[in-house]
Design a protein around this motif. Structure first.
Motif, PDB file in Angstrom:
ATOM      1  N   SER A  38       0.832  -1.205   0.000  1.00 35.35           N
ATOM      2  CA  SER A  38       0.000   0.000   0.000  1.00 35.35           C
ATOM      3  C   SER A  38       0.863   1.250   0.000  1.00 35.35           C
ATOM      4  O   SER A  38       1.897   1.312   0.661  1.00 35.35           O
ATOM      5  N   ARG A  39       0.388   2.258  -0.728  1.00 33.37           N
ATOM      6  CA  ARG A  39       1.049   3.574  -0.708  1.00 33.37           C
ATOM      7  C   ARG A  39       0.513   4.347   0.485  1.00 33.37           C
ATOM      8  O   ARG A  39      -0.703   4.403   0.696  1.00 33.37           O
ATOM      9  N   VAL A  40       1.415   4.932   1.269  1.00 31.59           N
ATOM     10  CA  VAL A  40       1.015   5.678   2.464  1.00 31.59           C
ATOM     11  C   VAL A  40       1.796   6.986   2.539  1.00 31.59           C
ATOM     12  O   VAL A  40       2.789   7.180   1.844  1.00 31.59           O
ATOM     13  N   ARG A  41       1.321   7.842   3.434  1.00 33.60           N
ATOM     14  CA  ARG A  41       1.958   9.137   3.662  1.00 33.60           C
ATOM     15  C   ARG A  41       2.126   9.317   5.163  1.00 33.60           C
ATOM     16  O   ARG A  41       1.187   9.116   5.930  1.00 33.60           O
ATOM     17  N   LEU A  42       3.315   9.700   5.582  1.00 33.32           N
ATOM     18  CA  LEU A  42       3.632   9.961   6.974  1.00 33.32           C
ATOM     19  C   LEU A  42       3.771  11.476   7.130  1.00 33.32           C
ATOM     20  O   LEU A  42       4.500  12.118   6.371  1.00 33.32           O
ATOM     21  N   VAL A  43       3.039  12.062   8.107  1.00 31.63           N
ATOM     22  CA  VAL A  43       3.015  13.513   8.264  1.00 31.63           C
ATOM     23  C   VAL A  43       3.354  13.873   9.703  1.00 31.63           C
ATOM     24  O   VAL A  43       2.785  13.315  10.648  1.00 31.63           O
ATOM     25  N   ARG A  44       4.266  14.832   9.845  1.00 30.63           N
ATOM     26  CA  ARG A  44       4.614  15.388  11.155  1.00 30.63           C
ATOM     27  C   ARG A  44       4.783  16.881  10.977  1.00 30.63           C
ATOM     28  O   ARG A  44       5.754  17.342  10.381  1.00 30.63           O
ATOM     29  N   GLU A  45       3.806  17.644  11.445  1.00 31.03           N
ATOM     30  CA  GLU A  45       3.768  19.090  11.274  1.00 31.03           C
ATOM     31  C   GLU A  45       3.921  19.411   9.792  1.00 31.03           C
ATOM     32  O   GLU A  45       3.066  19.061   9.009  1.00 31.03           O
ATOM     33  N   VAL A  48       6.558  15.731   5.431  1.00 30.33           N
ATOM     34  CA  VAL A  48       5.776  14.709   4.757  1.00 30.33           C
ATOM     35  C   VAL A  48       6.743  13.714   4.126  1.00 30.33           C
ATOM     36  O   VAL A  48       7.709  14.107   3.479  1.00 30.33           O
ATOM     37  N   ALA A  49       6.496  12.435   4.328  1.00 32.31           N
ATOM     38  CA  ALA A  49       7.265  11.378   3.673  1.00 32.31           C
ATOM     39  C   ALA A  49       6.279  10.367   3.108  1.00 32.31           C
ATOM     40  O   ALA A  49       5.360   9.935   3.798  1.00 32.31           O
ATOM     41  N   GLU A  50       6.475  10.019   1.854  1.00 32.94           N
ATOM     42  CA  GLU A  50       5.614   9.033   1.225  1.00 32.94           C
ATOM     43  C   GLU A  50       6.384   7.744   1.054  1.00 32.94           C
ATOM     44  O   GLU A  50       7.610   7.751   0.920  1.00 32.94           O
ATOM     45  N   GLY A  51       5.650   6.630   1.071  1.00 37.13           N
ATOM     46  CA  GLY A  51       6.324   5.361   0.914  1.00 37.13           C
ATOM     47  C   GLY A  51       5.366   4.215   0.689  1.00 37.13           C
ATOM     48  O   GLY A  51       4.160   4.408   0.499  1.00 37.13           O
ATOM     49  N   ILE A  52       5.934   3.017   0.718  1.00 36.73           N
ATOM     50  CA  ILE A  52       5.210   1.773   0.492  1.00 36.73           C
ATOM     51  C   ILE A  52       5.331   0.914   1.749  1.00 36.73           C
ATOM     52  O   ILE A  52       6.422   0.775   2.311  1.00 36.73           O
ATOM     53  N   VAL A  53       4.218   0.328   2.175  1.00 34.66           N
ATOM     54  CA  VAL A  53       4.250  -0.587   3.317  1.00 34.66           C
ATOM     55  C   VAL A  53       4.986  -1.855   2.878  1.00 34.66           C
ATOM     56  O   VAL A  53       4.596  -2.511   1.911  1.00 34.66           O
ATOM     57  N   ALA A  54       6.062  -2.182   3.586  1.00 39.14           N
ATOM     58  CA  ALA A  54       6.855  -3.372   3.251  1.00 39.14           C
ATOM     59  C   ALA A  54       6.312  -4.610   3.959  1.00 39.14           C
ATOM     60  O   ALA A  54       6.285  -5.698   3.385  1.00 39.14           O
ATOM     61  N   THR A  56       3.739  -5.920   7.745  1.00 34.31           N
ATOM     62  CA  THR A  56       3.000  -5.590   8.968  1.00 34.31           C
ATOM     63  C   THR A  56       3.039  -6.797   9.900  1.00 34.31           C
ATOM     64  O   THR A  56       3.090  -7.938   9.451  1.00 34.31           O
ATOM     65  N   LYS A  57       3.013  -6.519  11.188  1.00 35.50           N
ATOM     66  CA  LYS A  57       2.939  -7.576  12.196  1.00 35.50           C
ATOM     67  C   LYS A  57       2.439  -6.950  13.489  1.00 35.50           C
ATOM     68  O   LYS A  57       3.019  -5.985  13.982  1.00 35.50           O
ATOM     69  N   ASP A  58       1.384  -7.525  14.051  1.00 34.73           N
ATOM     70  CA  ASP A  58       0.742  -7.000  15.259  1.00 34.73           C
ATOM     71  C   ASP A  58       0.394  -5.538  15.015  1.00 34.73           C
ATOM     72  O   ASP A  58      -0.326  -5.239  14.104  1.00 34.73           O
ATOM     73  N   LYS A  59       0.903  -4.626  15.818  1.00 32.45           N
ATOM     74  CA  LYS A  59       0.621  -3.199  15.627  1.00 32.45           C
ATOM     75  C   LYS A  59       1.819  -2.462  15.032  1.00 32.45           C
ATOM     76  O   LYS A  59       1.993  -1.267  15.225  1.00 32.45           O
ATOM     77  N   HIS A  60       2.648  -3.177  14.285  1.00 33.09           N
ATOM     78  CA  HIS A  60       3.843  -2.583  13.698  1.00 33.09           C
ATOM     79  C   HIS A  60       3.826  -2.739  12.188  1.00 33.09           C
ATOM     80  O   HIS A  60       3.250  -3.686  11.659  1.00 33.09           O
ATOM     81  N   LEU A  61       4.472  -1.781  11.518  1.00 31.58           N
ATOM     82  CA  LEU A  61       4.653  -1.920  10.081  1.00 31.58           C
ATOM     83  C   LEU A  61       6.003  -1.360   9.679  1.00 31.58           C
ATOM     84  O   LEU A  61       6.536  -0.458  10.311  1.00 31.58           O
ATOM     85  N   GLY A  62       6.526  -1.945   8.624  1.00 27.84           N
ATOM     86  CA  GLY A  62       7.768  -1.457   8.038  1.00 27.84           C
ATOM     87  C   GLY A  62       7.418  -0.616   6.830  1.00 27.84           C
ATOM     88  O   GLY A  62       6.611  -1.017   5.989  1.00 27.84           O
ATOM     89  N   LEU A  63       8.001   0.566   6.753  1.00 29.19           N
ATOM     90  CA  LEU A  63       7.709   1.502   5.679  1.00 29.19           C
ATOM     91  C   LEU A  63       8.987   1.784   4.899  1.00 29.19           C
ATOM     92  O   LEU A  63      10.022   2.090   5.495  1.00 29.19           O
ATOM     93  N   ARG A  64       8.912   1.658   3.569  1.00 27.99           N
ATOM     94  CA  ARG A  64      10.032   2.002   2.697  1.00 27.99           C
ATOM     95  C   ARG A  64       9.690   3.326   2.029  1.00 27.99           C
ATOM     96  O   ARG A  64       8.677   3.443   1.337  1.00 27.99           O
ATOM     97  N   PHE A  65      10.515   4.352   2.247  1.00 31.23           N
ATOM     98  CA  PHE A  65      10.242   5.680   1.703  1.00 31.23           C
ATOM     99  C   PHE A  65      10.480   5.716   0.194  1.00 31.23           C
ATOM    100  O   PHE A  65      11.376   5.044  -0.320  1.00 31.23           O
ATOM    101  N   ASN A  66       9.699   6.555  -0.506  1.00 30.66           N
ATOM    102  CA  ASN A  66       9.881   6.746  -1.943  1.00 30.66           C
ATOM    103  C   ASN A  66      11.167   7.501  -2.247  1.00 30.66           C
ATOM    104  O   ASN A  66      11.766   7.294  -3.293  1.00 30.66           O
ATOM    105  N   SER A  67      11.555   8.410  -1.358  1.00 34.37           N
ATOM    106  CA  SER A  67      12.808   9.136  -1.496  1.00 34.37           C
ATOM    107  C   SER A  67      13.385   9.344  -0.100  1.00 34.37           C
ATOM    108  O   SER A  67      12.658   9.328   0.889  1.00 34.37           O
TER     109      SER A  67
END
Length: 161
Positions: A38-45, A48-54, A56-67
């Protein structure tokens, strides 16, 4: 590491905790677990970082950034001599791309809008693609062909009526 931010995926959003981060990806703790790929976006104030979910397990996920992202900036550290208003161009491009994609998604959700404005929506899509190519071009010499093709499409789109 513990950094609070928001994860956006498929029209949903949820708070996340960044547990580990590198320029290429992050380990997130979140109640929102999009499927791998899945394509996702991470936002903090303003960041912004966009990436792909690599994975998932329990309440954790690994995210690979597009750049690549700047980990010190995400951790709230400024480069020496930088003012708060100074941010990397890549982050500004990511934010602009995210805003335009969201606008495109909202406009395309209406069949009437799609029917009434197909050329305008195509122009918006070309603009997003051009910005993505510029973002990928930053610090990379290997994508000049893609950038040139998108520049040509942009010039042509400006002539559409």
């Amino acid at each position: 590491m513990f950094i609070a931010c928001t994860l956006h995926a498929g029209g949903e959003h949820a708070p996340v905790r960044i547990r580990n981060m590198s320029p290429d990806g992050a380990l997130l703790e979140t109640p929102l677990l999009p499927v791998p790929g899945s394509r996702v976006r991470l936002v903090r104030e303003t960041l912004v970082a966009e990436g792909i979910v690599a994975w998932t397990k329990d309440k954790h996920l690994g995210l690979r950034f597009n750049s690549a992202v700047s980990v010190p900036i995400w951790m709230g550290r400024r480069p020496s001599g930088a003012t708060p208003a100074q941010r990397p161009l890549g982050n500004d491009l990511s934010m602009t791309i995210a805003l335009l994609e969201h606008l495109g998604d909202e406009l395309c959700a209406s069949a009437a809008t799609v029917a009434a404005h197909p050329v305008a929506l195509q122009k918006l899509d070309i603009a997003v693609q051009l910005l993505r190519a510029l973002q990928l071009q930053e610090g990379s010499e290997g994508r000049l062909g893609q950038l040139e093709a998108l520049r040509a499409a942009s010039v042509e789109a400006m002539q559409w009526r």
